[in-house]
Write a protein that holds these residues in place. Structure first.
Motif, PDB file in Angstrom:
ATOM      1  N   LEU A   1     -31.691  15.452 -32.280  1.00 22.50           N
ATOM      2  CA  LEU A   1     -31.001  15.382 -30.977  1.00 22.50           C
ATOM      3  C   LEU A   1     -29.913  14.309 -30.996  1.00 22.50           C
ATOM      4  O   LEU A   1     -28.825  14.499 -30.435  1.00 22.50           O
ATOM      5  CB  LEU A   1     -32.024  15.113 -29.860  1.00 22.50           C
ATOM      6  N   THR A   2     -30.197  13.190 -31.661  1.00 20.41           N
ATOM      7  CA  THR A   2     -29.193  12.121 -31.773  1.00 20.41           C
ATOM      8  C   THR A   2     -27.960  12.631 -32.525  1.00 20.41           C
ATOM      9  O   THR A   2     -26.820  12.384 -32.108  1.00 20.41           O
ATOM     10  CB  THR A   2     -29.792  10.890 -32.496  1.00 20.41           C
ATOM     11  N   ASP A   3     -28.202  13.349 -33.620  1.00 19.04           N
ATOM     12  CA  ASP A   3     -27.082  13.895 -34.415  1.00 19.04           C
ATOM     13  C   ASP A   3     -26.244  14.879 -33.596  1.00 19.04           C
ATOM     14  O   ASP A   3     -25.059  15.074 -33.865  1.00 19.04           O
ATOM     15  CB  ASP A   3     -27.603  14.600 -35.682  1.00 19.04           C
ATOM     16  N   GLU A   4     -26.879  15.491 -32.578  1.00 19.87           N
ATOM     17  CA  GLU A   4     -26.142  16.428 -31.720  1.00 19.87           C
ATOM     18  C   GLU A   4     -25.403  15.703 -30.589  1.00 19.87           C
ATOM     19  O   GLU A   4     -24.762  16.337 -29.747  1.00 19.87           O
ATOM     20  CB  GLU A   4     -27.121  17.450 -31.103  1.00 19.87           C
ATOM     21  N   GLY A   5     -25.553  14.372 -30.539  1.00 19.64           N
ATOM     22  CA  GLY A   5     -24.836  13.602 -29.519  1.00 19.64           C
ATOM     23  C   GLY A   5     -25.626  13.372 -28.245  1.00 19.64           C
ATOM     24  O   GLY A   5     -25.066  12.914 -27.240  1.00 19.64           O
TER      25      GLY A   5
ATOM     26  N   SER B   1     -27.476  17.408 -17.428  1.00 16.00           N
ATOM     27  CA  SER B   1     -26.373  16.494 -17.102  1.00 16.00           C
ATOM     28  C   SER B   1     -26.008  15.676 -18.345  1.00 16.00           C
ATOM     29  O   SER B   1     -26.845  15.484 -19.240  1.00 16.00           O
ATOM     30  CB  SER B   1     -26.828  15.550 -15.973  1.00 16.00           C
ATOM     31  N   GLY B   2     -24.813  15.171 -18.361  1.00 10.64           N
ATOM     32  CA  GLY B   2     -24.347  14.362 -19.496  1.00 10.64           C
ATOM     33  C   GLY B   2     -25.037  13.012 -19.593  1.00 10.64           C
ATOM     34  O   GLY B   2     -24.925  12.327 -20.625  1.00 10.64           O
ATOM     35  N   ASN B   3     -25.752  12.586 -18.534  1.00 18.74           N
ATOM     36  CA  ASN B   3     -26.410  11.265 -18.596  1.00 18.74           C
ATOM     37  C   ASN B   3     -27.911  11.341 -18.872  1.00 18.74           C
ATOM     38  O   ASN B   3     -28.628  10.363 -18.693  1.00 18.74           O
ATOM     39  CB  ASN B   3     -26.131  10.433 -17.335  1.00 18.74           C
ATOM     40  N   ILE B   4     -28.355  12.502 -19.371  1.00 20.75           N
ATOM     41  CA  ILE B   4     -29.784  12.622 -19.732  1.00 20.75           C
ATOM     42  C   ILE B   4     -30.061  11.904 -21.050  1.00 20.75           C
ATOM     43  O   ILE B   4     -29.305  12.040 -22.017  1.00 20.75           O
ATOM     44  CB  ILE B   4     -30.178  14.121 -19.891  1.00 20.75           C
ATOM     45  N   ALA B   5     -31.160  11.143 -21.067  1.00 19.94           N
ATOM     46  CA  ALA B   5     -31.704  10.611 -22.321  1.00 19.94           C
ATOM     47  C   ALA B   5     -33.033  11.337 -22.514  1.00 19.94           C
ATOM     48  O   ALA B   5     -33.926  11.225 -21.673  1.00 19.94           O
ATOM     49  CB  ALA B   5     -31.923   9.111 -22.236  1.00 19.94           C
TER      50      ALA B   5
ATOM     51  N   ALA C   1     -32.521   6.275 -32.601  1.00 23.66           N
ATOM     52  CA  ALA C   1     -32.808   6.293 -31.156  1.00 23.66           C
ATOM     53  C   ALA C   1     -31.784   5.465 -30.371  1.00 23.66           C
ATOM     54  O   ALA C   1     -31.353   4.404 -30.832  1.00 23.66           O
ATOM     55  CB  ALA C   1     -34.207   5.740 -30.897  1.00 23.66           C
ATOM     56  N   THR C   2     -31.438   5.946 -29.203  1.00 23.38           N
ATOM     57  CA  THR C   2     -30.580   5.167 -28.302  1.00 23.38           C
ATOM     58  C   THR C   2     -31.406   4.037 -27.686  1.00 23.38           C
ATOM     59  O   THR C   2     -30.946   2.901 -27.562  1.00 23.38           O
ATOM     60  CB  THR C   2     -30.038   6.052 -27.154  1.00 23.38           C
ATOM     61  N   PHE C   3     -32.645   4.385 -27.304  1.00 24.90           N
ATOM     62  CA  PHE C   3     -33.561   3.414 -26.684  1.00 24.90           C
ATOM     63  C   PHE C   3     -34.913   3.465 -27.369  1.00 24.90           C
ATOM     64  O   PHE C   3     -35.375   4.551 -27.752  1.00 24.90           O
ATOM     65  CB  PHE C   3     -33.799   3.745 -25.201  1.00 24.90           C
ATOM     66  N   ILE C   4     -35.567   2.306 -27.471  1.00 30.82           N
ATOM     67  CA  ILE C   4     -36.980   2.257 -27.859  1.00 30.82           C
ATOM     68  C   ILE C   4     -37.733   1.667 -26.665  1.00 30.82           C
ATOM     69  O   ILE C   4     -37.302   0.670 -26.087  1.00 30.82           O
ATOM     70  CB  ILE C   4     -37.212   1.408 -29.134  1.00 30.82           C
ATOM     71  N   SER C   5     -38.827   2.323 -26.289  1.00 37.02           N
ATOM     72  CA  SER C   5     -39.595   1.867 -25.116  1.00 37.02           C
ATOM     73  C   SER C   5     -40.945   1.269 -25.515  1.00 37.02           C
ATOM     74  O   SER C   5     -41.944   1.999 -25.607  1.00 37.02           O
ATOM     75  CB  SER C   5     -39.833   3.030 -24.149  1.00 37.02           C
ATOM     76  N   PRO C   6     -40.990  -0.049 -25.748  1.00 32.76           N
ATOM     77  CA  PRO C   6     -42.278  -0.709 -25.959  1.00 32.76           C
ATOM     78  C   PRO C   6     -42.964  -0.923 -24.610  1.00 32.76           C
ATOM     79  O   PRO C   6     -42.321  -1.337 -23.641  1.00 32.76           O
ATOM     80  CB  PRO C   6     -41.904  -2.050 -26.595  1.00 32.76           C
ATOM     81  N   PHE C   7     -44.282  -0.644 -24.541  1.00 34.46           N
ATOM     82  CA  PHE C   7     -45.033  -0.700 -23.279  1.00 34.46           C
ATOM     83  C   PHE C   7     -45.745  -2.051 -23.149  1.00 34.46           C
ATOM     84  O   PHE C   7     -46.832  -2.248 -23.707  1.00 34.46           O
ATOM     85  CB  PHE C   7     -46.068   0.428 -23.245  1.00 34.46           C
TER      86      PHE C   7
ATOM     87  N   ALA D   1     -31.044  18.208 -21.894  1.00 33.53           N
ATOM     88  CA  ALA D   1     -29.705  17.625 -22.059  1.00 33.53           C
ATOM     89  C   ALA D   1     -28.636  18.431 -21.314  1.00 33.53           C
ATOM     90  O   ALA D   1     -27.590  17.884 -20.943  1.00 33.53           O
ATOM     91  CB  ALA D   1     -29.363  17.524 -23.544  1.00 33.53           C
ATOM     92  N   LYS D   2     -28.922  19.731 -21.120  1.00 30.91           N
ATOM     93  CA  LYS D   2     -27.952  20.581 -20.402  1.00 30.91           C
ATOM     94  C   LYS D   2     -27.906  20.253 -18.913  1.00 30.91           C
ATOM     95  O   LYS D   2     -26.959  20.623 -18.211  1.00 30.91           O
ATOM     96  CB  LYS D   2     -28.327  22.057 -20.575  1.00 30.91           C
TER      97      LYS D   2
END
Ligand code: G3P
Length: 217
Positions: free
Chosen positions: A97-101, A77-81, A123-129, A74-75
């Protein structure tokens, strides 16, 4: 529907970004290996090209180490997921990690119940395959539909990131179902523009332009 490209190939990312087609990037350990690059270096370079979310996957399997790796990623860049696997440890890391923003992408999802857990973990994203389910005689698109229904039933804000996309029809079907994001290899994204009648029609127009001497500039 947002378009992410599933690759760690910076040239391919730059090309699609320049076309204006990219909303983000997803990587995984296999794609990092294929790139032959150091994960931190290549992820940093990708984040400099694309302003949208860039998924980078942890290597650890226990929650404490996933959290430590996630904080390091996460350090960059600000756009890391931060991408974590759909295990109980992964869900614990997701919550922290979500609670930390930090944005978190929970990956390797193969069931609707797993997707429900990821949403509850924030989760911000869920990745179903999709493709890997299809490869094993399940219907990957049924899973996307089930997750859409469940998330809509309860107003979960976790975005459905349809992954393991193999064909242009997967993209169309995910859009019809209402997946929030799809991630696909560069070749699949570029193939979305293909149609034999477009090529045929353009050939005919070019012939007429030439024979009539039509000029604009
Ligand atoms: O990044 C996750 C996913 O898109 C992998 O796809 O083709 O290796 O099943 P695939």
């Amino acid at each position: 529907m947002k378009f992410f490209v599933d690759t760690a190939d910076v040239d391919a990312i730059r090309e699609l970004n320049d076309l204006g087609l990219l909303d983000g990037v997803t990587t995984n350990p296999s794609l990092i290996k294929k790139s032959g690059r150091n994960i931190i270096e290549v992820t940093k370079e990708i984040c400099e090209i694309v302003s949208g979310p860039v998924s980078a996957e942890v290597t650890a399997t226990d929650a404490a180490d996933m959290i430590a790796e996630g904080r390091k990623l996460a350090k960059i860049s600000g756009n890391i997921a931060v991408k974590v696997p759909l295990t109980l440890d992964g869900l614990k890391a997701c919550k922290t990690l979500t609670d930390e923003g930090t944005m978190v992408n929970v990956t390797l999802c193969f069931s609707a119940n797993q997707a429900l857990l990821a949403a509850k973990a924030g989760a911000t994203f869920i990745s179903p395959f999709i493709g890997r389910l299809d490869d094993n005689s399940y219907d990957g698109l049924d899973l996307i539909q089930d997750i859409r229904t469940i998330y809509d039933n309860y107003g979960f804000e976790t975005q459905i990131l349809a992954a393991s996309i193999r064909t242009v029809n997967h993209v169309k079907d995910c859009a019809l179902i209402g997946a929030d994001v799809m991630t696909a290899p560069p070749a699949v994204i570029k193939a979305l523009a293909n149609h034999v009648l477009t090529d045929k029609g353009l050939d005919a127009f070019l012939e007429d332009i030439k024979s009539a001497g039509i000029k604009i500039l």
